[in-house]
Design a protein around this motif. Structure first.
Motif, PDB file in Angstrom:
ATOM      1  N   VAL A 223       0.835  -1.207   0.000  1.00 55.07           N
ATOM      2  CA  VAL A 223       0.000   0.000   0.000  1.00 55.07           C
ATOM      3  C   VAL A 223       0.866   1.253   0.000  1.00 55.07           C
ATOM      4  N   ARG A 224       1.856   1.303   0.886  1.00 56.78           N
ATOM      5  CA  ARG A 224       2.671   2.504   1.007  1.00 56.78           C
ATOM      6  C   ARG A 224       3.639   2.674  -0.160  1.00 56.78           C
ATOM      7  N   THR A 225       3.883   1.625  -0.918  1.00 56.41           N
ATOM      8  CA  THR A 225       4.728   1.749  -2.102  1.00 56.41           C
ATOM      9  C   THR A 225       3.930   2.236  -3.307  1.00 56.41           C
ATOM     10  N   VAL A 226       2.703   1.758  -3.443  1.00 53.10           N
ATOM     11  CA  VAL A 226       1.884   2.093  -4.604  1.00 53.10           C
ATOM     12  C   VAL A 226       1.150   3.409  -4.415  1.00 53.10           C
ATOM     13  N   GLN A 227       0.780   3.742  -3.185  1.00 54.44           N
ATOM     14  CA  GLN A 227      -0.052   4.916  -2.919  1.00 54.44           C
ATOM     15  C   GLN A 227       0.536   6.216  -3.465  1.00 54.44           C
ATOM     16  N   PRO A 228       1.837   6.511  -3.272  1.00 51.32           N
ATOM     17  CA  PRO A 228       2.370   7.771  -3.831  1.00 51.32           C
ATOM     18  C   PRO A 228       2.320   7.826  -5.354  1.00 51.32           C
ATOM     19  N   ILE A 229       2.508   6.693  -6.015  1.00 50.20           N
ATOM     20  CA  ILE A 229       2.457   6.664  -7.481  1.00 50.20           C
ATOM     21  C   ILE A 229       1.043   6.956  -7.975  1.00 50.20           C
TER      22      ILE A 229
ATOM     23  N   PRO B 255       6.263  -0.927 -11.761  1.00 50.89           N
ATOM     24  CA  PRO B 255       7.513  -0.951 -10.972  1.00 50.89           C
ATOM     25  C   PRO B 255       7.281  -0.837  -9.466  1.00 50.89           C
ATOM     26  N   SER B 256       6.363   0.031  -9.051  1.00 49.26           N
ATOM     27  CA  SER B 256       6.090   0.162  -7.619  1.00 49.26           C
ATOM     28  C   SER B 256       5.400  -1.078  -7.068  1.00 49.26           C
ATOM     29  N   LEU B 257       4.557  -1.705  -7.867  1.00 49.49           N
ATOM     30  CA  LEU B 257       3.931  -2.961  -7.432  1.00 49.49           C
ATOM     31  C   LEU B 257       4.980  -4.040  -7.190  1.00 49.49           C
ATOM     32  N   MET B 258       5.952  -4.115  -8.073  1.00 51.97           N
ATOM     33  CA  MET B 258       7.000  -5.122  -7.918  1.00 51.97           C
ATOM     34  C   MET B 258       7.880  -4.806  -6.722  1.00 51.97           C
ATOM     35  N   THR B 259       8.093  -3.522  -6.447  1.00 50.18           N
ATOM     36  CA  THR B 259       8.841  -3.146  -5.246  1.00 50.18           C
ATOM     37  C   THR B 259       8.089  -3.579  -3.994  1.00 50.18           C
ATOM     38  N   GLY B 260       6.792  -3.295  -3.949  1.00 53.04           N
ATOM     39  CA  GLY B 260       5.987  -3.716  -2.813  1.00 53.04           C
ATOM     40  C   GLY B 260       5.952  -5.220  -2.662  1.00 53.04           C
TER      41      GLY B 260
END
Length: 277
Positions: free
Chosen positions: A154-160, A193-198
């Motif tokens: 959540v916190r990785t995708v939310q800013p994007i 990319p942010s989804l994969m980071t999360g």
């Protein structure tokens, strides 16, 4: 003549400090683990990795962490989307609750989940008569890992999503794309990319999780015994070489999987950059 002067001075000092910090905090402890495991010799290492109990524990830890991370990608994306795009009563409370697994001691989380999903628990008592058992099974372990891993997604995708302009979706709709085409060709490539980071963060946390899992797992050898618990058991038996060897195996497998995730993330980022241009 090109001016190569850095914006911030002290690059050499900063680099030296960074290397020193990483050496003390990361490289030296990991090197000690490797050297300790080498002490048992190659034959001893082969004997340990062929132990059925260890293989079952490793398989359980990595499988449940992978499943939980995949579920968290889906649920975390939905949560982040709702928090960014919609306004509803109690939104701030929901936003704060997402960070609760970060602040809550993992042992407390494990006890709470066990009390809920045990055969006599508030929820488990309704599931048990139908033959669906959660506590003391791999399902319970996965549930615990979902609980502690979802904030990472959540916190990785939310800013994007917050930075994603709604004009892109409106332009896609104006050009004749339906909702699924807009999600697939406009939104998904940007947040991939942010989804994969999360996913990588949730997976890494799940592999090494201990406190929230041991209570709901039941810790039955060959069935619900996770690898971190097996390491603790070997340490209590003063089998330091065996414990460090299991740790090295987990370290190598985790590093290989995370490296693969980072490579895929880098590929997705480059692809998104090309599409954007």
């Amino acid at each position: 003549m090109r001016n190569n002067k850095a914006v911030l001075p002290g690059f050499g000092l900063s680099l030296g400090y960074t290397i020193l910090y990483l050496s003390i905090i990361v490289f030296i402890p990991l090197s000690a683990v490797f050297f300790k495991s080498i002490g048992i010799g190659w034959d001893g290492f082969i004997e340990i990795i062929q132990d059925t109990r260890i293989l079952k524990a490793l398989q359980l830890s990595f499988t449940t962490a992978l499943v939980a991370a995949l579920i968290n990608v889906f649920l975390g994306l939905l949560l982040a989307w709702c928090l960014v795009r919609y306004h509803f009563p109690g939104k701030r409370i929901v936003d704060a609750l997402i960070d609760l697994p970060f602040a809550l001691p993992t042992a407390v989380a494990g006890i709470a989940l066990t009390s809920l999903y045990a055969p006599t628990g508030w929820i488990g008592q309704f599931l048990e008569p139908h033959g669906f058992k959660v506590a003391y099974t791999s399902v319970g372990i996965t549930l615990a890992l979902i609980f502690i891993g979802i904030p990472f997604v959540v916190r990785t995708v939310q800013p994007i999503l917050s930075d994603l302009e709604t004009e892109l979706e409106e332009a896609s709709s104006a050009l004749g794309a339906n909702r699924w085409q807009t999600i697939r060709y406009v939104i998904f490539p940007i947040i991939l990319p942010s989804l994969m980071t999360g996913f990588g963060l949730a997976f890494a946390r799940g592999v090494g999780e201990y406190g929230s899992v041991i209570f709901i797992a039941g810790n039955q050898p060959y069935k619900t015994e996770i690898a971190p618990l097996l390491i603790i058991s070997r340490l209590e038996e003063f089998d330091y070489a065996g414990a460090t060897t299991i740790a090295v195996i987990m370290l190598l497998l985790s590093f290989a999987l995370l490296l693969l995730i980072n490579l895929l993330q880098s590929w997705a980022t480059r692809r998104t950059g090309r599409n954007a241009t």
